[in-house]
Write a protein that holds these residues in place. Structure first.
Motif, PDB file in Angstrom:
ATOM      1  N   UNK A   1       0.831  -1.202   0.000  1.00  0.00           N
ATOM      2  CA  UNK A   1       0.000   0.000   0.000  1.00  0.00           C
ATOM      3  C   UNK A   1       0.862   1.247   0.000  1.00  0.00           C
ATOM      4  N   UNK A   2       0.356   2.274  -0.635  1.00  0.00           N
ATOM      5  CA  UNK A   2       1.014   3.578  -0.551  1.00  0.00           C
ATOM      6  C   UNK A   2       0.479   4.278   0.697  1.00  0.00           C
ATOM      7  N   UNK A   3       1.199   5.251   1.209  1.00  0.00           N
ATOM      8  CA  UNK A   3       0.680   6.006   2.356  1.00  0.00           C
ATOM      9  C   UNK A   3      -0.676   6.662   2.059  1.00  0.00           C
ATOM     10  N   UNK A   4      -0.900   7.062   0.823  1.00  0.00           N
ATOM     11  CA  UNK A   4      -2.176   7.677   0.459  1.00  0.00           C
ATOM     12  C   UNK A   4      -3.314   6.661   0.556  1.00  0.00           C
ATOM     13  N   UNK A   5      -3.063   5.429   0.105  1.00  0.00           N
ATOM     14  CA  UNK A   5      -4.076   4.384   0.208  1.00  0.00           C
ATOM     15  C   UNK A   5      -4.363   4.058   1.672  1.00  0.00           C
ATOM     16  N   UNK A   6      -3.313   3.963   2.460  1.00  0.00           N
ATOM     17  CA  UNK A   6      -3.487   3.671   3.887  1.00  0.00           C
ATOM     18  C   UNK A   6      -4.289   4.772   4.558  1.00  0.00           C
ATOM     19  N   UNK A   7      -4.002   6.016   4.214  1.00  0.00           N
ATOM     20  CA  UNK A   7      -4.730   7.127   4.816  1.00  0.00           C
ATOM     21  C   UNK A   7      -6.205   7.094   4.426  1.00  0.00           C
ATOM     22  N   UNK A   8      -6.505   6.709   3.185  1.00  0.00           N
ATOM     23  CA  UNK A   8      -7.899   6.576   2.760  1.00  0.00           C
ATOM     24  C   UNK A   8      -8.609   5.506   3.585  1.00  0.00           C
ATOM     25  N   UNK A   9      -7.906   4.404   3.859  1.00  0.00           N
ATOM     26  CA  UNK A   9      -8.497   3.355   4.683  1.00  0.00           C
ATOM     27  C   UNK A   9      -8.717   3.836   6.116  1.00  0.00           C
ATOM     28  N   UNK A  10      -7.756   4.579   6.646  1.00  0.00           N
ATOM     29  CA  UNK A  10      -7.825   5.016   8.035  1.00  0.00           C
ATOM     30  C   UNK A  10      -8.811   6.155   8.252  1.00  0.00           C
ATOM     31  N   UNK A  11      -9.079   6.932   7.233  1.00  0.00           N
ATOM     32  CA  UNK A  11     -10.011   8.048   7.366  1.00  0.00           C
ATOM     33  C   UNK A  11     -11.380   7.727   6.785  1.00  0.00           C
TER      34      UNK A  11
ATOM     35  N   UNK B   1      -9.691  -8.047   9.106  1.00  0.00           N
ATOM     36  CA  UNK B   1      -9.269  -6.809   8.433  1.00  0.00           C
ATOM     37  C   UNK B   1      -9.994  -5.604   9.039  1.00  0.00           C
ATOM     38  N   UNK B   2     -11.281  -5.755   9.284  1.00  0.00           N
ATOM     39  CA  UNK B   2     -12.043  -4.672   9.908  1.00  0.00           C
ATOM     40  C   UNK B   2     -11.493  -4.339  11.291  1.00  0.00           C
ATOM     41  N   UNK B   3     -11.150  -5.348  12.054  1.00  0.00           N
ATOM     42  CA  UNK B   3     -10.605  -5.130  13.396  1.00  0.00           C
ATOM     43  C   UNK B   3      -9.249  -4.433  13.324  1.00  0.00           C
ATOM     44  N   UNK B   4      -8.409  -4.845  12.390  1.00  0.00           N
ATOM     45  CA  UNK B   4      -7.101  -4.217  12.222  1.00  0.00           C
ATOM     46  C   UNK B   4      -7.257  -2.737  11.868  1.00  0.00           C
ATOM     47  N   UNK B   5      -8.136  -2.441  10.929  1.00  0.00           N
ATOM     48  CA  UNK B   5      -8.334  -1.057  10.516  1.00  0.00           C
ATOM     49  C   UNK B   5      -8.914  -0.230  11.659  1.00  0.00           C
ATOM     50  N   UNK B   6      -9.827  -0.786  12.414  1.00  0.00           N
ATOM     51  CA  UNK B   6     -10.399  -0.074  13.559  1.00  0.00           C
ATOM     52  C   UNK B   6      -9.309   0.265  14.575  1.00  0.00           C
ATOM     53  N   UNK B   7      -8.434  -0.691  14.862  1.00  0.00           N
ATOM     54  CA  UNK B   7      -7.347  -0.453  15.810  1.00  0.00           C
ATOM     55  C   UNK B   7      -6.391   0.620  15.284  1.00  0.00           C
ATOM     56  N   UNK B   8      -6.030   0.523  14.009  1.00  0.00           N
ATOM     57  CA  UNK B   8      -5.104   1.494  13.433  1.00  0.00           C
ATOM     58  C   UNK B   8      -5.730   2.882  13.305  1.00  0.00           C
ATOM     59  N   UNK B   9      -7.043   2.947  13.088  1.00  0.00           N
ATOM     60  CA  UNK B   9      -7.726   4.243  13.064  1.00  0.00           C
ATOM     61  C   UNK B   9      -7.549   4.946  14.402  1.00  0.00           C
ATOM     62  N   UNK B  10      -7.691   4.188  15.494  1.00  0.00           N
ATOM     63  CA  UNK B  10      -7.520   4.762  16.824  1.00  0.00           C
ATOM     64  C   UNK B  10      -6.112   5.276  17.040  1.00  0.00           C
TER      65      UNK B  10
ATOM     66  N   UNK C   1       2.686   0.044   6.769  1.00  0.00           N
ATOM     67  CA  UNK C   1       3.459  -1.196   6.789  1.00  0.00           C
ATOM     68  C   UNK C   1       2.681  -2.356   7.374  1.00  0.00           C
ATOM     69  N   UNK C   2       1.950  -2.097   8.447  1.00  0.00           N
ATOM     70  CA  UNK C   2       1.162  -3.154   9.086  1.00  0.00           C
ATOM     71  C   UNK C   2       0.023  -3.613   8.181  1.00  0.00           C
ATOM     72  N   UNK C   3      -0.647  -2.663   7.538  1.00  0.00           N
ATOM     73  CA  UNK C   3      -1.718  -3.015   6.601  1.00  0.00           C
ATOM     74  C   UNK C   3      -1.182  -3.788   5.401  1.00  0.00           C
TER      75      UNK C   3
END
Length: 71
Positions: free
Chosen positions: A3-13, A23-32, A48-50
């Protein structure tokens, strides 16, 4: 998939619905984590984790993988 940082940011925001529960749980944790400290360093760490998760479980992700590819 790397993933690019831009893609990761789209997932996190974003507010995406994924069928793979882990995957949903991972994204929820990383959003926090990212909400508390939205710095480029934290974004890189989340990216990197994603990427590692997606690479490891790509074969079972199905539609979720396709959605992430389009980001």
């Amino acid at each position: 998939m790397q993933l690019s940082p831009q893609q990761a940011e789209k997932l996190l925001k974003g507010n995406h619905a994924f069928s793979l529960w882990s995957l949903s749980m991972l994204i929820t944790r990383l959003k926090g984590v990212y909400d508390i400290n939205p710095t480029p360093e934290v974004l890189d760490s989340c990216c990197g984790e994603l990427s590692a998760f997606i690479t490891k479980f790509a074969k079972i992700m199905g539609k979720d993988y396709t959605l992430i590819e389009k980001l």
